[in-house]
Design a protein around this motif. Structure first.
Motif, PDB file in Angstrom:
ATOM      1  N   SER A   1       6.254  -2.089   2.262  1.00 25.98           N
ATOM      2  CA  SER A   1       4.866  -1.782   2.616  1.00 25.98           C
ATOM      3  C   SER A   1       3.986  -1.734   1.371  1.00 25.98           C
ATOM      4  O   SER A   1       4.462  -1.440   0.270  1.00 25.98           O
ATOM      5  CB  SER A   1       4.781  -0.423   3.319  1.00 25.98           C
ATOM      6  N   LEU A   2       2.722  -2.019   1.577  1.00 28.21           N
ATOM      7  CA  LEU A   2       1.696  -1.855   0.560  1.00 28.21           C
ATOM      8  C   LEU A   2       0.423  -1.391   1.252  1.00 28.21           C
ATOM      9  O   LEU A   2       0.193  -1.709   2.425  1.00 28.21           O
ATOM     10  CB  LEU A   2       1.406  -3.178  -0.161  1.00 28.21           C
ATOM     11  N   ARG A   3      -0.410  -0.669   0.501  1.00 26.27           N
ATOM     12  CA  ARG A   3      -1.727  -0.314   1.014  1.00 26.27           C
ATOM     13  C   ARG A   3      -2.781  -0.830   0.043  1.00 26.27           C
ATOM     14  O   ARG A   3      -2.811  -0.428  -1.120  1.00 26.27           O
ATOM     15  CB  ARG A   3      -1.895   1.194   1.207  1.00 26.27           C
TER      16      ARG A   3
ATOM     17  N   SER B   1      -1.019 -13.093  13.487  1.00 22.25           N
ATOM     18  CA  SER B   1       0.127 -13.088  12.576  1.00 22.25           C
ATOM     19  C   SER B   1       0.394 -11.710  11.964  1.00 22.25           C
ATOM     20  O   SER B   1       1.490 -11.474  11.448  1.00 22.25           O
ATOM     21  CB  SER B   1      -0.092 -14.114  11.466  1.00 22.25           C
ATOM     22  N   VAL B   2      -0.586 -10.805  11.993  1.00 24.03           N
ATOM     23  CA  VAL B   2      -0.391  -9.488  11.378  1.00 24.03           C
ATOM     24  C   VAL B   2      -0.485  -8.358  12.394  1.00 24.03           C
ATOM     25  O   VAL B   2      -0.237  -7.199  12.047  1.00 24.03           O
ATOM     26  CB  VAL B   2      -1.407  -9.248  10.247  1.00 24.03           C
ATOM     27  N   LYS B   3      -0.825  -8.680  13.622  1.00 24.15           N
ATOM     28  CA  LYS B   3      -0.990  -7.652  14.640  1.00 24.15           C
ATOM     29  C   LYS B   3       0.311  -6.868  14.816  1.00 24.15           C
ATOM     30  O   LYS B   3       1.393  -7.447  14.921  1.00 24.15           O
ATOM     31  CB  LYS B   3      -1.413  -8.317  15.959  1.00 24.15           C
ATOM     32  N   GLY B   4       0.184  -5.542  14.815  1.00 26.24           N
ATOM     33  CA  GLY B   4       1.364  -4.694  14.952  1.00 26.24           C
ATOM     34  C   GLY B   4       2.027  -4.339  13.637  1.00 26.24           C
ATOM     35  O   GLY B   4       2.886  -3.450  13.588  1.00 26.24           O
ATOM     36  N   ARG B   5       1.639  -5.027  12.555  1.00 29.82           N
ATOM     37  CA  ARG B   5       2.219  -4.749  11.235  1.00 29.82           C
ATOM     38  C   ARG B   5       1.171  -4.223  10.260  1.00 29.82           C
ATOM     39  O   ARG B   5       1.485  -3.419   9.387  1.00 29.82           O
ATOM     40  CB  ARG B   5       2.850  -6.012  10.648  1.00 29.82           C
TER      41      ARG B   5
END
Length: 124
Positions: free
Chosen positions: A17-19, A63-67
């Protein structure tokens, strides 16, 4: 002076993970829709996520939904992109942008102010 400054990128293993953070510089964007876009080497820029000025409306690329999760702190005039379960295909330069349109928009042409970006590299 660059109006938006991104930070938080780096090298992470797949599944990590990254923020990312995007802070206003020199002017306020607290009443604007904010978006995140990314551009991988040799590819076109693509939409990642966007958020309304209140934070009540968000939009994500499939492509990023849910992540990934976009959020904002109006008091700090900062927008965040929490990226979980990262994949090698998420490797790209991530840039934040601001638009005067009233609703989140996936079209880069609608955004008026841009940051210089922060690199995210996901190793397999």
């Amino acid at each position: 002076q660059v109006p938006l400054v991104e930070s938080g990128g780096g090298l992470v293993q797949a599944g990590g993970s990254l923020r990312l953070s995007c802070a206003a510089s020199g002017r306020t964007f607290s009443s604007n829709v904010m978006g995140w876009f990314r551009q991988a080497a040799g590819k076109e820029r693509e939409f990642v996520a966007a958020i309304s000025w209140s934070g009540g409306i968000t939009s994500y690329a499939d492509s990023v939904k849910g992540r990934f999760t976009i959020s904002r702190d109006t008091a700090k005039d900062t927008v965040y992109l929490q990226m979980d379960n990262l994949k090698p295909e998420d490797t790209a330069l991530y840039s934040c942008a601001s638009t005067v349109y009233s609703l989140p928009d996936h079209r880069a042409s609608k955004y008026n102010y841009w940051g210089q970006g922060t690199q995210v590299t996901v190793s397999s």
